[in-house]
Scaffold this motif. Structure first.
Motif, PDB file in Angstrom:
ATOM      1  N   LYS A 106       0.748  -1.148   0.011  1.00 16.42           N
ATOM      2  CA  LYS A 106      -0.091   0.042   0.013  1.00 16.42           C
ATOM      3  C   LYS A 106       0.772   1.219  -0.183  1.00 16.42           C
ATOM      4  N   LYS A 109       2.895   1.322  -3.619  1.00 17.11           N
ATOM      5  CA  LYS A 109       1.842   1.288  -4.674  1.00 17.11           C
ATOM      6  C   LYS A 109       2.431   0.922  -6.205  1.00 17.11           C
ATOM      7  N   SER A 142     -11.007  -2.286  -0.022  1.00 14.35           N
ATOM      8  CA  SER A 142     -11.300  -1.014   0.531  1.00 14.35           C
ATOM      9  C   SER A 142     -11.480  -0.939   1.892  1.00 14.35           C
ATOM     10  N   ASP A 146      -8.372   0.847   8.261  1.00 13.69           N
ATOM     11  CA  ASP A 146      -8.615   2.491   8.389  1.00 13.69           C
ATOM     12  C   ASP A 146      -7.295   3.285   7.987  1.00 13.69           C
ATOM     13  N   ALA A 149      -4.603   3.710   2.263  1.00 15.32           N
ATOM     14  CA  ALA A 149      -5.421   3.489   1.181  1.00 15.32           C
ATOM     15  C   ALA A 149      -5.376   2.352   0.810  1.00 15.32           C
ATOM     16  N   HIS A 151      -4.696  -0.165  -2.592  1.00 13.47           N
ATOM     17  CA  HIS A 151      -3.855  -0.138  -3.647  1.00 13.47           C
ATOM     18  C   HIS A 151      -4.169  -1.290  -4.424  1.00 13.47           C
TER      19      HIS A 151
END
Length: 230
Positions: A106, A109, A142, A146, A149, A151
């Protein structure tokens, strides 16, 4: 300049195009060093995450090996190299290790992830292969957590697995000298560096012959490749 440490401690970590997440220092160089050098020359940002520090190797000196790994990465043009710090020789695809690697996916990326082939002979290889493949999948969810984000990596490919038929072979003839120079950065990886380089040369020539070039590096992927007959 190669930057080393877990990526969560770096501010403003740039996204990379390709991340090689393999079991040990030296594995990326041996299996896909020419490809990494080729990508770097083309302006692609490449990162390497060693899942272990290779501390269980017969010739290992962990602190020295990390320095050697950084010099090898700089030789190949890598922009970041880190170590997940999992135990060498005891690597497992557990929920904790999987979530740790998911975080690295994440943060970095990558568009493409390179994992260890599941048929590589080292005992860590199957775990490393599953760990990275599973982390790539989880990173795209998704609602997983928390904190970061999601990826979705576009592609996961597997390096190594000499006994298997590759999905594709990359022409690395122009970058073979870079690969060998990166391997020569290691003094704690091989019993005999010249024997290791000869072995790499034989394998590179064998793979290159498959596609009509001098040197090649092989990759596998689980999904069929898209193509047309004409």
């Amino acid at each position: 300049m190669v930057r080393r440490m877990a990526s969560q401690y770096l501010d403003n970590l740039p996204e990379v195009d390709v991340a090689a997440m393999l079991a040990h220092p030296g594995t990326a160089e041996f299996y896909c060093g020419g490809t990494i050098a080729k990508l770097s020359r083309a302006g692609k940002r490449v990162a390497i995450l060693d899942l272990t520090s290779g501390e269980a190797g017969s010739f290992s000196q962990s602190d020295l090996k990390l320095d050697e790994a950084d010099r090898a990465a700089a030789t190949l043009g890598v922009v970041w190299r880190g170590s997940a710090g999992f135990p060498d020789g005891r690597l497992e695809d557990t929920i904790m290790s999987r979530m740790s690697v998911t975080g690295e996916v994440k943060r970095l990326k990558p568009k493409v992830l390179i994992a260890t082939h599941w048929e590589d002979r080292h005992p860590d290889s199957l775990a490393a292969s599953l760990l990275v493949e599973n982390a790539a999948y989880l990173a795209g969810l998704s609602k997983l957590d928390d904190y970061l984000a999601p990826h979705r990596t576009e592609r996961v490919v597997f390096a190594g697995g000499a006994s298997s038929a590759p999905s594709f072979v990359v022409d690395v003839t122009e970058f073979w000298d870079k690969k060998i120079a990166a391997l020569r950065c290691y003094t704690t990886l091989f019993a005999e560096i010249e024997e290791a380089i000869e072995r790499a040369d034989r394998e590179g020539r064998r793979l290159g012959e498959m596609i009509g070039v001098r040197y090649g590096e092989a990759f596998a992927q689980r999904q069929p490749l898209r193509g047309d007959l004409l």
